[in-house]
Design an enzyme around this catalytic site. Sequence first.
Site, PDB file in Angstrom:
ATOM      1  N   THR A  14       0.818  -1.210   0.000  1.00 26.48           N
ATOM      2  CA  THR A  14       0.000   0.000   0.000  1.00 26.48           C
ATOM      3  C   THR A  14       0.850   1.258   0.000  1.00 26.48           C
ATOM      4  O   THR A  14       0.474   2.277  -0.586  1.00 26.48           O
ATOM      5  CB  THR A  14      -0.934   0.008   1.226  1.00 26.48           C
ATOM      6  OG1 THR A  14      -1.827  -1.106   1.145  1.00 26.48           O
ATOM      7  CG2 THR A  14      -1.762   1.290   1.305  1.00 26.48           C
ATOM      8  N   SER A  60       1.110  -7.305  -0.692  1.00 27.90           N
ATOM      9  CA  SER A  60       1.672  -8.324   0.205  1.00 27.90           C
ATOM     10  C   SER A  60       0.707  -9.461   0.506  1.00 27.90           C
ATOM     11  O   SER A  60       1.123 -10.493   1.029  1.00 27.90           O
ATOM     12  CB  SER A  60       2.178  -7.701   1.506  1.00 27.90           C
ATOM     13  OG  SER A  60       1.124  -7.408   2.397  1.00 27.90           O
ATOM     14  N   THR A  93       1.123  -4.254   4.421  1.00 27.65           N
ATOM     15  CA  THR A  93       0.815  -4.558   5.822  1.00 27.65           C
ATOM     16  C   THR A  93       0.236  -5.946   6.038  1.00 27.65           C
ATOM     17  O   THR A  93       0.348  -6.500   7.128  1.00 27.65           O
ATOM     18  CB  THR A  93      -0.175  -3.529   6.396  1.00 27.65           C
ATOM     19  OG1 THR A  93      -1.407  -3.583   5.663  1.00 27.65           O
ATOM     20  CG2 THR A  93       0.400  -2.129   6.350  1.00 27.65           C
ATOM     21  N   ASP A  94      -0.391  -6.535   5.005  1.00 29.97           N
ATOM     22  CA  ASP A  94      -1.144  -7.771   5.222  1.00 29.97           C
ATOM     23  C   ASP A  94      -0.279  -8.913   5.743  1.00 29.97           C
ATOM     24  O   ASP A  94      -0.705  -9.675   6.620  1.00 29.97           O
ATOM     25  CB  ASP A  94      -1.844  -8.203   3.933  1.00 29.97           C
ATOM     26  CG  ASP A  94      -3.076  -7.368   3.634  1.00 29.97           C
ATOM     27  OD1 ASP A  94      -3.506  -6.615   4.527  1.00 29.97           O
ATOM     28  OD2 ASP A  94      -3.608  -7.461   2.517  1.00 29.97           O
TER      29      ASP A  94
END
Length: 310
Positions: A14, A60, A93-94
Amino acid sequence: MTRDLIVILGTGGTIAGTATDAADNVGYTAAQIGVDQLIAAVPQLASRRLEHEQVAQLDSKDMDFATWQRIAEAAARHLARPEVSGLVITHGTDTLEETAWFLQRVLAPTKPVVITAAMRPATALLKDGSQNLLDAVTVAADREVAGVVVAFAGQIHSAEQVRKVHSYKVNAFASAEGAQLGVVEEGIVRWFGRSAPAAQALGMARISRPAAQWPRVQIVMNHVGADGAIVDALLAQGVDGIVVAGTGNGTLSAALERSLEGAQAGGVKVLRSTRCDAGPVMAAGDLPSAGALSPVKSRIELILELLARS
């Protein structure tokens, strides 16, 4: 030779995402701009001695073993350079917490490796990525840390305990059991008297096998009405290992526990974790505990252990 060079490795996420509407923080496409553009968007970085490399460009949620190999190889190569004082890795972030633990276990670096990300795209009215990147470089230049840490929303977390705890807020990460390492305040790092967790370096040889040949390890969860059907299905597919996210102290329904014990007796490696946000699983019963590792990090441990066996 002066050891003050920070290398920034871009992998997408992101933080590198864009949206057609600057007010849209969710309808964006991740991994659209390069790490060079991320750096250029932070004028305060101009005074730093930096290099950058685009290792990958993906969302991610789509992180895979082959990309992990490339990230680890690039990190090891730059860490071996005497002039490099630390690394920064931009990430989505995932699956950030999984990549952080993987790199800590494989590399156990003696220099700082700082992973950062963003919850809002680079085109947002109030983007968080630029500040997170600036903070990450500040942490990477600090000689007090060695190992993989996460710098996010002004906080510094260890690779072992960091977890994504919110789906949308810009302060989306936290450390379990109050294990936050420190903060970045107006460009100054303040440590809380803790150090990044020590871990034995497993070495790059552990992950040298082609990614398509890595062991298959899956996660199952205990819940009301859980039975052994999913375990049977995984065994039929030839799974190599199973992590179970139990309830509470890794507790399991009788049916699920019987199936997992049968899988273990048949040669499939099993680890027992918990679906709780914090706290270790105390050793009990025949299924070995994953300690304080979350289910996703327990899966990484099991993959690395199985890679060493074959």
